[in-house]
Design an enzyme around this catalytic site. Structure first.
Site, PDB file in Angstrom:
ATOM      1  N   GLY A  16       1.008  -1.083  -0.539  1.00 16.91           N
ATOM      2  CA  GLY A  16      -0.061   0.373  -0.296  1.00 16.91           C
ATOM      3  C   GLY A  16       0.749   0.874  -0.221  1.00 16.91           C
ATOM      4  O   GLY A  16       1.758   0.702   0.508  1.00 16.91           O
ATOM      5  N   ASP A 145       0.768   1.658   9.366  1.00 22.09           N
ATOM      6  CA  ASP A 145       0.495   0.588  10.360  1.00 22.09           C
ATOM      7  C   ASP A 145       1.985   0.665  11.850  1.00 22.09           C
ATOM      8  O   ASP A 145       1.357   0.593  12.121  1.00 22.09           O
ATOM      9  CB  ASP A 145      -0.190  -0.586  10.143  1.00 22.09           C
ATOM     10  CG  ASP A 145      -1.013   0.014   9.283  1.00 22.09           C
ATOM     11  OD1 ASP A 145      -2.092   0.121   9.173  1.00 22.09           O
ATOM     12  OD2 ASP A 145      -1.933  -1.106   9.035  1.00 22.09           O
TER      13      ASP A 145
HETATM   14  O1  F6P Z   1      -1.264  -1.127   6.241  1.00 21.22           O
HETATM   15  C1  F6P Z   1      -1.532  -0.742   5.159  1.00 21.22           C
HETATM   16  C2  F6P Z   1      -3.294  -0.381   5.414  1.00 21.22           C
HETATM   17  O2  F6P Z   1      -3.756   1.446   4.401  1.00 21.22           O
HETATM   18  C3  F6P Z   1      -4.012  -1.001   6.395  1.00 21.22           C
HETATM   19  O3  F6P Z   1      -4.339  -0.027   7.336  1.00 21.22           O
HETATM   20  C4  F6P Z   1      -5.579  -1.138   5.927  1.00 21.22           C
HETATM   21  O4  F6P Z   1      -6.624  -2.142   6.017  1.00 21.22           O
HETATM   22  C5  F6P Z   1      -5.139  -1.826   4.464  1.00 21.22           C
HETATM   23  O5  F6P Z   1      -3.354  -1.224   4.208  1.00 21.22           O
HETATM   24  C6  F6P Z   1      -5.724  -0.755   2.815  1.00 21.22           C
HETATM   25  O6  F6P Z   1      -5.339  -1.935   1.798  1.00 21.22           O
HETATM   26  P1  F6P Z   1      -5.818  -1.184   0.151  1.00 21.22           P
HETATM   27  O7  F6P Z   1      -4.755  -0.153  -0.415  1.00 21.22           O
HETATM   28  O8  F6P Z   1      -5.824  -2.773   0.002  1.00 21.22           O
HETATM   29  O9  F6P Z   1      -7.487  -0.638   0.541  1.00 21.22           O
END
Ligand code: F6P
Length: 366
Positions: A16, A145
């Site tokens: 992410g 996180d």
């Molecule tokens: O790991 C980082 C994070 O921002 C988490 O806190 C969250 O659950 C996830 O990525 C969301 O990811 P995506 O970009 O797939 O929605």
């Protein structure tokens, strides 16, 4: 400074996105080109760029990656948190091991070393690729996180917390105007670092994180006390990974068949409205926390990480991750990082601080 032949260094972002990734890339480019005279290429969309033929990459230089990169959120190289190359989802629904294609691309492009900027999950995959293909690798931790093991801070965390604190600063006056309890749901799948830091900095009455069990009665008792003390409103911060009182995860199914956390704010809002007898509202911050202009802390962290990562390559100290410990940048073995989540521990000094401030942080006695 070690004397070496001109290396070709590849940099990529994976997992992410978050604020500060461009600042890391800029520091890598500055150190590698100005400091060592190497060639630097940027791989597009994480390991995806290495699966394409021709390989999707850009030549990087100090003009492309100037000081403006410090200010830009996201990653101009692109990234992905889908498509594990060891079990790559194919159009016909099957899974295929495409790791060999990536390793071949690294060899064919004459890449001497890779600097991968990623979180816990993506670094684990990239390390596996590096080991299988004998690819010299240095890792840089990033994730809002902040749950990467052996580093106090990962790139992106500080900016995300600032966003949450700003949201609390905005929620508090409207909570006071309407005599309400405001619940802010923040990111944090397995770890509650964002919620804990934002809650302390933003004056929350209740902070719920995945690591500490809570009871609705405990939350109610705190909110009742707030009322008794004469305050007409309350603020709560809850990490998305917090479970229901009975331990069930609160998730949302997306159209891509993936299940992601989301909805605990709504759940708590409904329950507490009845239990406390107050009007409640909830706000889900979501990806707002990942975007935006990097904070000063993230810019400093990203710059220190980028320079140190290139120096590790120069000294051929591979299979390591740059890390922030105490007052500065250092490095740790990647083997000790991969697969371990850095959760909030019950004896975390900030849990003690929150408790000392009278914040309800779950059923913890410190
Ligand atoms: O790991 C980082 C994070 O921002 C988490 O806190 C969250 O659950 C996830 O990525 C969301 O990811 P995506 O970009 O797939 O929605």
């Amino acid at each position: 400074m070690p004397k070496s032949r001109r290396k070709t260094l590849a940099v990529l972002t994976s997992g992410g996105d978050c604020a500060g990734l461009n600042a890391v890339i800029r520091a890598v480019v500055a150190r590698a080109i100005e400091g060592y005279g190497w060639r630097v290429i940027g791989i597009k969309d994480g390991t995806q760029g290495l699966m394409l033929r021709p390989v999707d990459y850009v030549e990087l230089n100090v003009n492309v990656c100037g000081g403006d990169m410090l200010r830009q959120g996201g990653t101009f190289l692109g990234t992905t948190n889908k498509g594990d190359p060891f079990a790559y989802p194919m159009p016909d629904g099957t899974k295929k091991d495409r790791s060999g294609e990536i390793i071949d691309a690294v060899r064919e492009m004459g890449i001497d070393a890779v600097i991968a900027i990623g979180g816990d999950g993506s670094l684990r995959i990239i390390r596996k690729l590096a080991q299988q293909g004998n690819i010299p690798l240095v890792a840089v931790p990033k994730t809002i996180d902040n749950d990467v093991h052996l580093t106090q801070y990962a790139v992106g965390f500080n900016t995300a917390v600032d966003v949450c604190v700003d949201a609390l600063d905005r929620l508090q006056p409207t909570a006071a105007s309407h005599h309400r309890i405001m619940i802010l749901e923040v990111m944090g799948r397995d770890a509650g670092h964002i919620a804990l830091h934002a809650g302390v900095a933003g004056g929350a009455d209740v902070i719920l994180i995945p690591e500490i069990p809570y009871t609705l009665e405990g939350v109610k008792a705190k909110l009742d006390n707030v009322k008794v003390s004469g305050r007409n409103h309350g603020l709560m911060v809850v990490a998305e990974g917090v479970k229901t009182e009975t331990g069930g995860p609160v998730t949302v199914a997306h159209s891509d068949q993936q299940v992601r956390y989301g909805g605990i704010g709504h759940y708590l809002s409904d329950r507490l409205a009845k239990l406390v007898g107050a009007e409640t509202r909830y706000t889900v911050l979501g990806h707002v926390q990942r975007g935006g202009i990097p904070s000063m802390r993230d810019r400093v962290l990203a710059s220190a990480f980028g320079v140190h990562a290139v120096d590790l390559v120069a000294f051929e100290r591979y299979d390591r991750m740059v890390a922030w410990q105490g007052r500065g940048v250092t490095d740790v073995p990647l083997a000790e990082v991969a697969g371990v989540t850095r959760s909030v521990s019950l004896d975390d000094p900030l849990v003690r601080t929150a408790h000392g401030l009278g914040i309800y942080v779950g059923e913890v006695r410190t």
